[in-house]
Design an enzyme around this catalytic site. Structure first.
Site, PDB file in Angstrom:
ATOM      1  CE1 TYR A 169     111.723 -27.297  52.154  1.00  0.00           C
ATOM      2  CE2 TYR A 169     109.959 -27.384  50.538  1.00  0.00           C
ATOM      3  CZ  TYR A 169     110.387 -27.156  51.828  1.00  0.00           C
ATOM      4  OH  TYR A 169     109.487 -26.785  52.793  1.00  0.00           O
TER       5      TYR A 169
ATOM      6  CG  HIS B 159     111.008 -21.369  54.235  1.00  0.00           C
ATOM      7  ND1 HIS B 159     111.810 -22.134  53.423  1.00  0.00           N
ATOM      8  CD2 HIS B 159     110.446 -22.234  55.129  1.00  0.00           C
ATOM      9  CE1 HIS B 159     111.723 -23.406  53.784  1.00  0.00           C
ATOM     10  NE2 HIS B 159     110.910 -23.492  54.821  1.00  0.00           N
TER      11      HIS B 159
END
Length: 308
Positions: A47, A131
């Site tokens: 992010y 992830h």
């Protein structure tokens, strides 16, 4: 499993997802979430090339460590890069100071986590997710999860899980590895129930589920032409379906976003819903939606009309 607040703070937007978010807006959103009772904060190196982690770490440094739960993710290692430009090709409006390299090996997991701890300013994290291992399943199962399990036994990590926007691969992780939690994005919503099989499996195995993407990237927040569904323009038939759901919700005095937040909790495996926000106003709107009562009759009517 570590207790999580009913609502969690999704840290993608404060990593400048799609558009720049000022420091003032990012910290305003975090403070508003704290004031609303949110104590679970999720982030990832992905992010904003670490921006989300840095902002979250700076905010949490002002709070008692015993009062919050933080999760981050492994699978993408950030490596310095001097090529310049921005990261918009990957969805983030930040300078491209680094490149992401997929790495689900044991060493890559430890390296990624060490860097995350540094950006967060913490000596441990409560939850770490593997992830998006869609194209790296074998390595993630054989190396990443055992590495995280070892860190869990050492106390560096409190709980371990997998975070994905599909349900089939997480189901394999639940069957074959010792996970505590699954973060499932967009696959158990008012519009998309495909993740139900995974949730049933998690319930049977004692694995907690955190639901994310409950607005399916926008359509369930604003069911209008031009809205997005799974980060693409929503097909007309889905826009119409969302509008029909919103109409039924209105008959019960419930907003569509309110129903979207409430729906995942109808499954016993779901312990928290993550909502990504970029401003204090968005936090307040989401908190109000989450607090509004949703009668069981709404779900009965949606089923009766073939919408659920």
């Amino acid at each position: 499993m570590i207790p999580l607040s009913r609502l969690g703070f999704g840290g993608g937007p404060i990593g400048n997802l799609y558009a720049e978010v000022s420091d003032a807006d990012a910290f305003g959103a975090l403070e508003a979430a704290w004031d609303a009772g949110v104590r679970y904060f999720d982030t990832a190196p992905h992010y904003g090339l670490g921006l989300s982690e840095r902002r979250l770490g700076e905010f949490l440094a002002t709070k008692p460590r015993s009062e919050f739960v933080v999760s981050t993710k492994v699978g993408r290692v950030l490596e310095p890069w001097s090529g310049g430009g921005d990261d918009l090709a990957n969805g983030f409006a930040v300078p491209a100071w680094a490149r992401r390299r997929w790495d689900f090996g044991a060493d890559g997991v430890r390296r990624s986590l060490e860097s995350s701890l540094d950006r967060l300013g913490l000596d441990r994290v409560d939850v770490v997710y593997v992830h998006d291992p869609d194209s790296h399943v074998e390595q993630a199962v054989s190396e990443a999860v055992p590495a995280l399990a070892a860190l869990r036994s050492e106390g560096v990590v409190g709980a371990i899980g997998v975070g994905m926007n599909q349900w089939q691969v997480p189901a394999r992780f639940v069957r074959e590895t010792d996970l505590d939690v699954v973060l499932l994005a967009g696959r158990y919503t008012v519009l998309d129930h495909t993740g139900a099989e995974l949730l049933d499996l998690c319930s049977a195995r004692g694995v907690a589920v955190v639901a994310a993407g409950v607005f399916n990237s926008g359509l369930l927040a604003r069911p209008e032409v031009g809205a997005t569904y799974d980060y693409r323009a929503a097909p007309d038939e889905l826009v119409e379906r969302a509008r029909r759901i919103a109409s039924v919700c209105a008959r019960h005095g419930v907003t569509l976003p309110g129903a979207a937040v409430a729906f995942p909790f109808r499954h016993p495996a779901v312990v928290s819903v993550l909502l990504g926000v970029r401003s204090a106003d968005e936090v307040r709107v989401n908190a109000a939606s989450a607090e509004a009562p949703v009668p069981d009759a709404l779900w009965d009517d949606l089923r009766a009309e073939g919408l659920l």
